[in-house]
Design an enzyme around this catalytic site. Structure first.
Site, PDB file in Angstrom:
ATOM      1  CG  ASN A  44      -0.304  -0.252   2.504  1.00  0.00           C
ATOM      2  OD1 ASN A  44       0.401  -1.247   2.668  1.00  0.00           O
ATOM      3  ND2 ASN A  44      -0.493   0.644   3.461  1.00  0.00           N
ATOM      4  CG  HIS A  62      -3.360  -4.016   8.396  1.00  0.00           C
ATOM      5  ND1 HIS A  62      -3.849  -2.823   7.943  1.00  0.00           N
ATOM      6  CD2 HIS A  62      -2.049  -3.792   8.692  1.00  0.00           C
ATOM      7  CE1 HIS A  62      -2.881  -1.916   7.957  1.00  0.00           C
ATOM      8  NE2 HIS A  62      -1.794  -2.473   8.410  1.00  0.00           N
TER       9      HIS A  62
HETATM   10 FE   LIG Z   1       1.368  -2.218   4.299  1.00  0.00          FE
END
Ligand SMILES: [Fe+2]
Ligand SMILES: *[C@@H]1O[C@H](CO)[C@@H](O)[C@H](O)[C@H]1NC(C)=O
Ligand SMILES: *[C@@H]1O[C@H](CO)[C@@H](O)[C@H](O)[C@H]1NC(C)=O
Ligand SMILES: *[C@@H]1O[C@H](CO)[C@@H](O)[C@H](O)[C@H]1NC(C)=O
Ligand SMILES: *[C@@H]1O[C@H](CO)[C@@H](O)[C@H](O)[C@H]1NC(C)=O
Ligand SMILES: *[C@@H]1O[C@H](CO)[C@@H](O)[C@H](O)[C@H]1NC(C)=O
Ligand SMILES: *[C@@H]1O[C@H](CO)[C@@H](O)[C@H](O)[C@H]1NC(C)=O
Ligand SMILES: *[C@@H]1O[C@H](CO)[C@@H](O)[C@H](O)[C@H]1NC(C)=O
Ligand SMILES: *[C@@H]1O[C@H](CO)[C@@H](O)[C@H](O)[C@H]1NC(C)=O
Length: 436
Positions: free
Chosen positions: A201, A296
């Site tokens: 990301n 996450h």
């Molecule tokens: Fe990451």
């Protein structure tokens, strides 16, 4: 002396050149990665700041000593108010397998010399050692992780990098100078052994507010991958063969649903793997499908729901991911029975299913993910929130040994380890993972 004339690999040309230099104005930093599908190509990339200089790489094997040239090209990009240096990419192909090469980039007094080793040719029982690093960033802890990897007597020959490189996007205006400093920081390893890139990301760098609406712009300019060699249409997903391993890199942050280029590619790719040539089928991506940390939690569900069935069907051995800043190793696990109405939503330990390893513990600016979901789910074999790196030692067609090393331990004490038995070549009698 200049040797930047236009030749594409001149065989047998012997050149004299300035071999020594401390870097100088034009050469700033270098990184390499695999440059083809079967393992005997290398992409050499380097960034020069003030002038483009030469796009040529001079290289020679230690066995023959014959000087060869390969011609590359360079790109630049702008990001908000940052302008990159000249980013050179040069693919060297048709190298000898299992051979040490020297290579030189730069011109005149600013040449810099490095070396790399090509892997042995693929074959079922070819031993090979991969290092696993992820979410590295550029902090004190990042430096400890890299030092610990470099000094590990297990001697990783290639890094499978599970994404999130520089964390430049953590700084004002995604300050791309951080991409340069990360390149300089990692050079001491990645100039000498390939790092196999997957994008995380922090590679997206999507910032329309800065006039930067194109995702992955800095990453794709700086870090090239040999995606065309595996018939991929994007540098963000591709495959390589390396010794006895077949590595498939996926992009968690690109479209991956049913009718997307990435999914079409993966569906065509998996049946092509010849497990008698490359017994070890490894998938590398950034976001984990199995993660029992609070950080996450459940983010990987889309990808799991879409791709897990394929990974189980094609007997993938190991799925490496990062993103969660901690370490976790799963049991061989499968949740493909679940179909929303049948209530079979508990992942099942299944000796023929992949083992999932989260190794996002490189040590970046965001710190450790310490909170874990409780109780520890049955599929989670081991988890610990410490910075570190991993080593995967493939021994032969049936056996590989995995180990995880914490940074706080000197002399590379193994903090977690397990024998992995090949999913495809497994004897049905034995269990496919034994913690050791
Ligand atoms: Fe990451
Ligand atoms: C880019 O802009 C920021 C402010 O938004 C400023 O601090 C920085 O110095 C500028 N950098 C360059 C290279 O102009
Ligand atoms: C290279 O270094 C030598 C000796 O220091 C110097 O005489 C020469 O001008 C330099 N050449 C370039 C192109 O900088
Ligand atoms: C990073 O690690 C290297 C090797 O251990 C060491 O020489 C160097 O001083 C460290 N750099 C920083 C900024 O701590
Ligand atoms: C890519 O596609 C070409 C043409 O279909 C085929 O010959 C080649 O084997 C493919 N390469 C890989 C690595 O799948
Ligand atoms: C869902 O799973 C149940 C039990 O395994 C099965 O009977 C049913 O056919 C499945 N539904 C679909 C749409 O596949
Ligand atoms: C982690 O747990 C602590 C203590 O329960 C809590 O205060 C904190 O908010 C949690 N952090 C996250 C990111 O969930
Ligand atoms: C997890 O394992 C324990 C001990 O084997 C068992 O009692 C429990 O039912 C299992 N939990 C689930 C959700 O399968
Ligand atoms: C494969 O490696 C393992 C671990 O080193 C060893 O025990 C086993 O005998 C090897 N198998 C063969 C066929 O050599």
């Amino acid at each position: 002396m200049r040797w930047d004339f236009v030749v594409v690999t001149v065989v047998g040309l012997v050149l004299s050149f300035a071999e020594t230099s401390s870097g100088g104005i034009t050469s700033s930093y270098v990184h390499i990665t695999q440059g083809d599908h079967k393992g005997n190509g290398v992409i050499v990339s380097w960034v020069t700041t003030d002038e483009p200089g030469s796009d040529t790489v001079l290289y020679w094997s230690e066995t023959s000593g014959v000087r060869l040239l390969a011609e590359g090209f360079h790109v630049r990009y702008k990001y908000y108010n940052y302008t990159s240096g000249y980013i050179h990419h040069c693919t060297i192909k048709n190298l000898e397998f299992d051979t040490r090469y020297n290579y030189v980039v730069g011109i005149g007094n600013t040449t810099r010399k490095f070396w790399f080793e090509t892997p042995p040719k693929s074959g079922p029982d070819v031993p090979y050692t991969f290092g696993l690093i992820g979410d590295l960033g550029q902090t004190y802890d990042s430096n400890r992780t890299l030092t610990s990897y470099e000094s590990n007597p297990a001697k990783g020959k290639t890094v499978l990098y599970v994404g999130d490189l520089s964390y430049a996007d953590h700084y004002p205006d995604h300050n791309n100078v951080r991409w340069d400093t990360w390149g300089r920081f990692t050079e001491r390893s990645v100039a000498y052994q390939p790092w196999i890139w997957s994008a995380g990301n922090h590679e997206v760098d999507w910032a329309p507010q800065l006039g930067e609406p194109k995702p992955f712009k800095p990453f794709t300019h700086r870090y090239h991958t040999p995606y065309k060699a595996s018939n991929s249409t994007s540098p963000l997903w591709y495959s390589i063969k390396r010794a006895s391993a077949y590595v498939i890199v996926l992009s968690t942050y690109s479209a991956l649903g049913k009718y997307t280029p990435q999914n079409f590619w993966l569906e065509e790719e998996l049946p092509k793997v010849d497990r008698n040539e490359t017994p070890w089928l490894i998938v590398v991506m950034h976001g984990p499908m199995y993660n029992s940390y609070v950080s996450h939690y459940m983010e990987g569900e889309t990808m799991r729901a879409l791709h897990e069935k394929l990974l189980v069907q094609y007997k993938v051995d190991i799925v490496f991911a990062g993103h969660v800043h901690a370490y976790e190793r799963s049991e061989p696990v499968s949740n493909i029975a679940y179909n929303i109405t049948n209530k079979e939503c508990t992942p099942k330990i299944d000796q023929t299913a992949p083992v999932y390893i989260t190794i996002g513990d490189g040590g970046n600016i965001e710190g450790l993910a310490k909170n874990m979901t409780e109780p520890q789910p049955n599929y989670s074999a081991f988890r610990e929130a410490s910075f570190g790196h991993g080593i995967l030692k493939i021994k032969n067609m049936t056996h590989a040994h995995w180990s995880w090393y914490r940074n706080q331990e000197v002399n590379s004490v193994t903090a977690d380890s397990a024998w992995l038995f090949n999913r495809y070549h497994i004897s049905s009698k034995e269990s496919s993972v034994v913690a050791s």
